[in-house]
Design an enzyme around this catalytic site. Structure first.
Site, PDB file in Angstrom:
ATOM      1  N   ASP A 114     -54.356  16.208  24.939  1.00 26.67           N
ATOM      2  CA  ASP A 114     -53.466  17.353  25.140  1.00 26.67           C
ATOM      3  C   ASP A 114     -53.769  18.514  24.197  1.00 26.67           C
ATOM      4  OD1 ASP A 114     -52.368  16.455  22.682  1.00 26.67           O
ATOM      5  OD2 ASP A 114     -50.752  15.373  23.688  1.00 26.67           O
ATOM      6  N   HIS A 131     -61.406  10.969  22.504  1.00 29.34           N
ATOM      7  CA  HIS A 131     -61.539  10.890  23.959  1.00 29.34           C
ATOM      8  C   HIS A 131     -61.700  12.273  24.583  1.00 29.34           C
ATOM      9  CE1 HIS A 131     -59.471   6.673  23.865  1.00 29.34           C
ATOM     10  NE2 HIS A 131     -60.709   6.651  23.470  1.00 29.34           N
ATOM     11  N   ARG A 275     -43.322   2.554  18.449  1.00 28.24           N
ATOM     12  CA  ARG A 275     -42.156   1.874  19.022  1.00 28.24           C
ATOM     13  C   ARG A 275     -42.433   0.389  19.247  1.00 28.24           C
ATOM     14  NH1 ARG A 275     -40.851   6.041  23.799  1.00 28.24           N
ATOM     15  NH2 ARG A 275     -39.620   7.510  22.615  1.00 28.24           N
ATOM     16  N   THR A 276     -43.686   0.077  19.576  1.00 27.80           N
ATOM     17  CA  THR A 276     -44.031  -1.282  19.997  1.00 27.80           C
ATOM     18  C   THR A 276     -44.986  -1.913  18.989  1.00 27.80           C
ATOM     19  OG1 THR A 276     -44.038  -0.311  22.207  1.00 27.80           O
ATOM     20  CG2 THR A 276     -44.791  -2.586  22.032  1.00 27.80           C
ATOM     21  N   CYS A 291     -41.628   7.699  16.329  1.00 27.33           N
ATOM     22  CA  CYS A 291     -42.479   8.200  15.237  1.00 27.33           C
ATOM     23  C   CYS A 291     -41.957   9.495  14.620  1.00 27.33           C
ATOM     24  CB  CYS A 291     -43.936   8.341  15.687  1.00 27.33           C
ATOM     25  SG  CYS A 291     -44.191   9.393  17.116  1.00 27.33           S
TER      26      CYS A 291
END
Ligand code: OAD
Length: 314
Positions: A114, A131, A275-276, A291
Site C-alpha cells: 500500500d 513484496h 492480534r493473533t 497494534c
C-alpha cells in the site's frame, strides 16, 4: 512455547526501545487494517476469505505469476479492491516514523504493497518493500516500465491495462505496411481485418488482445523473486548491526520474509505485536492485541509523544 529469555514483559519491551539504536521493524498487512485496508488471512475480513467466489483452489493464486500469465483477468478482477487509495497512515506507521526520527530505525522491512510507509515519512533508504508495490508497473512482454498510478484509471474501470510501448511498436509496423506503394506509385490501400489497429486512434486499447503485453504492477507475485535489496541489505548490512527486532501485524506465513527472524542471531531480542499469536516462531516478548493500541502504550510508557490521532472504531 516462548524461548527462555531475560526479556518477557511490556516493561522489558519499553526498556529495549529506549536503549536499542539499530532496530529492524518487520511489518505486514495488520498495520494497515485500522485504515480499512483488509489483511490477507484473517477469517471473514481478510482478502483471501473474500475471494471464495472466484472458485480458485487456493486464493493465493490471485498473486501467482504463472496464473497471471495464463489469465490476467483473475488478478485484475480484484486489483481495484487493493489499489492504494488513501493518504492516511496508521498510528503504527507513525510509530515506525518516530523510531526513524529518534535515529533508532535500522530498516523497515515491509510486506505491504500500500506504500503507506512513504506517506508516514519513512525514508526510502530505511525501507525495503519486500513484496514490491504499486508504485511502478512493467509490461510482461517487452519489460517497459511505467509509473503505476498511470494504470489506475484502467484498473478502476475494470480493464486490463496494456503496454503503450508495445502499442507504439505495433503502430510503426502497421504504418509502414500501410505506406507500401502500388506499381504505379500510388499508395496501396491495405484492407484491415477485424481487430486490426486503427491508426487514426490514439488508444492502444484498440489493438487486438494479443498485440501488446499486459502491464503488471511491480508487486512480487508467488513464483517471482523478491527485490535483490531484500537479502542484500539483510545479510550484508543489517545482520551485524541490528540490536532489536520488532515484528508487527504479520502472520509470518510467507517465505522468505518469514525466515528473517530465525536467520538473525538468537541473542538479538525479538518482539512480536499482533492480534493473533504465531506458534512457528519463538519471540522473546509477545504483545498480543491491536497494534495501534500496543505501540501507543509502549510510547506512553517510554515517555514518547506519538503524534497521531487514534483511528475511531466503526
Ligand atoms: P496476513 O493477513 O497473513 O497476516 C496479518 C496478521 O496481522 C494476522 O495475524 C492478523 O491477526 C494481524 N492483524 C490484523 N489486523 C491487526 C491489527 N489492527 N493489529 C494487530 N494485528 C493485526 O498478512 P501478511 O502476513 O502481511 O503477499 O501476509 C504476508 C503476505 O501474504 C502478503 O504480503 C501477501 C500475502 O499473500 C503477496 O501478495 C505476495
Amino acid at each position: 512455547r516462548a524461548k527462555l529469555s531475560q526479556y518477557n514483559t511490556i516493561d522489558d519491551a519499553v526498556h529495549l526501545l529506549q536503549t536499542c539504536r539499530n532496530i529492524i521493524v518487520l511489518t505486514g498487512a495488520g498495520i494497515s487494517t485500522s485504515l480499512g485496508i483488509p489483511d490477507f488471512r484473517s477469517k471473514g475480513t481478510g482478502l483471501y476469505s473474500k475471494l471464495e467466489h472466484l472458485g480458485l483452489n487456493d486464493p493465493q493464486e490471485v498473486f501467482d505469476i504463472t496464473v497471471f500469465k495464463q489469465d490476467p483477468n483473475i488478478f485484475y478482477s480484484v486489483a481495484r479492491d487493493i489499489l492504494p487509495n488513501t493518504e492516511r497512515y496508521s498510528p503504527t506507521h507513525a510509530f515506525i516514523a518516530l523510531l526513524q526520527e529518534k535515529g533508532k530505525l535500522l530498516t523497515n522491512y515491509s510486506q505491504n504493497i500500500d506504500n503507506l510507509e512513504a506517506k508516514a515519512g519513512i525514508k526510502p533508504e530505511k525501507l525495503v518493500q519486500c513484496h514490491g508495490s504499486f508504485a511502478t508497473a512493467t509490461c510482461v512482454k517487452c519489460g517497459h516500465q511505467v509509473v503505476g498510478a498511470t494504470l489506475f484509471p484502467e484498473i478502476n474501470a475494470g480493464n486490463i491495462p496494456r503496454c503503450r510501448k508495445c502499442a507504439e511498436g505495433k503502430r510503426t509496423t502497421n504504418n509502414s505496411r500501410k505506406r507500401k506503394l502500388n506499381k504505379d506509385g500510388s499508395e496501396r490501400k491495405v484492407r484491415r481485418r477485424p481487430g486490426d489497429y486503427d491508426s487514426n486512434s490514439d488508444s492502444e486499447f484498440d489493438l487486438p488482445t494479443s498485440a501488446c503485453g499486459v502491464m503488471k504492477p511491480d508487486i512480487t507475485f508467488f513464483g517471482e523473486p523478491l527485490p535483490d535489496e531484500f537479502s542484500k541489505r539483510l545479510t550484508e548490512h543489517d545482520k551485524d548491526l541490528v540490536d532489536l527486532v520488532i515484528v508487527i501485524g504479520t502472520s509470518l506465513k510467507v517465505a522468505p520474509v518469514s525466515e528473517v527472524v530465525p536467520f538473525l542471531p538468537p541473542r538479538i531480542p525479538q518482539i512480536y505485536i499482533s492480534r493473533t499469536p504465531v506458534s512457528h516462531v519463538n519471540f522473546d516478548i509477545d504483545l498480543l492485541g491491536d497494534c495501534d493500541v500496543v505501540v501507543s502504550e509502549l510510547c506512553r510508557r517510554a515517555g514518547w509523544a506519538l503524534d497521531h490521532e487514534m483511528i475511531p472504531k466503526d
